[in-house]
Enzyme design. Structure first.
Site, PDB file in Angstrom:
ATOM      1  N   HIS A  42      86.033 -36.575  77.700  1.00  0.00           N
ATOM      2  CA  HIS A  42      87.495 -36.684  77.660  1.00  0.00           C
ATOM      3  C   HIS A  42      87.867 -37.750  76.630  1.00  0.00           C
ATOM      4  CE1 HIS A  42      86.151 -39.893  80.340  1.00  0.00           C
ATOM      5  NE2 HIS A  42      87.170 -40.567  79.832  1.00  0.00           N
ATOM      6  N   HIS A 128      88.687 -41.105  70.241  1.00  0.00           N
ATOM      7  CA  HIS A 128      87.279 -40.778  70.082  1.00  0.00           C
ATOM      8  C   HIS A 128      86.746 -40.157  71.370  1.00  0.00           C
ATOM      9  CE1 HIS A 128      87.200 -44.605  72.207  1.00  0.00           C
ATOM     10  NE2 HIS A 128      86.014 -44.227  72.650  1.00  0.00           N
TER      11      HIS A 128
END
Length: 137
Positions: A42, A128
């Site tokens: 995630h 990221h």
């Protein structure tokens, strides 16, 4: 009456199954460190830590009416490391396109989080995908 133990929470954006499959197919078969399983991948917008039910509910209420922006598409970029490649503790996959929209979303989330009483984040938000945690670096 016993108080409920606070939950350790974060705010994040999950990957679609299609994106998850494409990332898995593009990565080397072996990564260093403790690999995060793809089902848990995630984008963390904000780590909150210990959060009681009252504050959690206020966050949900405020986020549900916050101007989170329009849906957007990203393109994954290169591999990177925090704090840097020489002392890598976290191996991550960056965002090459769509990072501006992600940063805007992160800014709105940070505004809501601080309005609810969390301390402001000291580090700039970098979209990221964490792939592995490396210890020792």
């Amino acid at each position: 009456m016993e108080r409920a133990k606070p939950d350790r929470l974060f705010l994040g954006v999950p990957l679609t199954d299609a994106a998850r499959r494409r990332v898995v197919a593009s990565l080397p078969k072996v990564l260093p460190g403790k690999v995060v399983i793809p089902d848990n991948w995630h984008f963390t917008l904000r780590f909150l830590g210990a959060t009681d039910a009252e504050r959690r509910d206020e966050l949900i209420a405020r986020l549900s009416i916050a101007p989170l922006g329009r849906p957007f598409t990203i393109t994954f970029g290169e591999l990177g490391a925090f704090p840097n490649p020489r002392r890598a503790r976290v191996l991550w996959l960056g965002v090459a396109a769509g990072d501006e929209a992600f940063r805007a979303l992160g800014a709105v989330v940070e505004e809501v989080v601080t309005a609810v009483g969390y301390e402001a984040e000291k580090r700039a938000f970098t979209p990221h995908l964490t792939l592995a945690r490396i210890n020792p670096p």
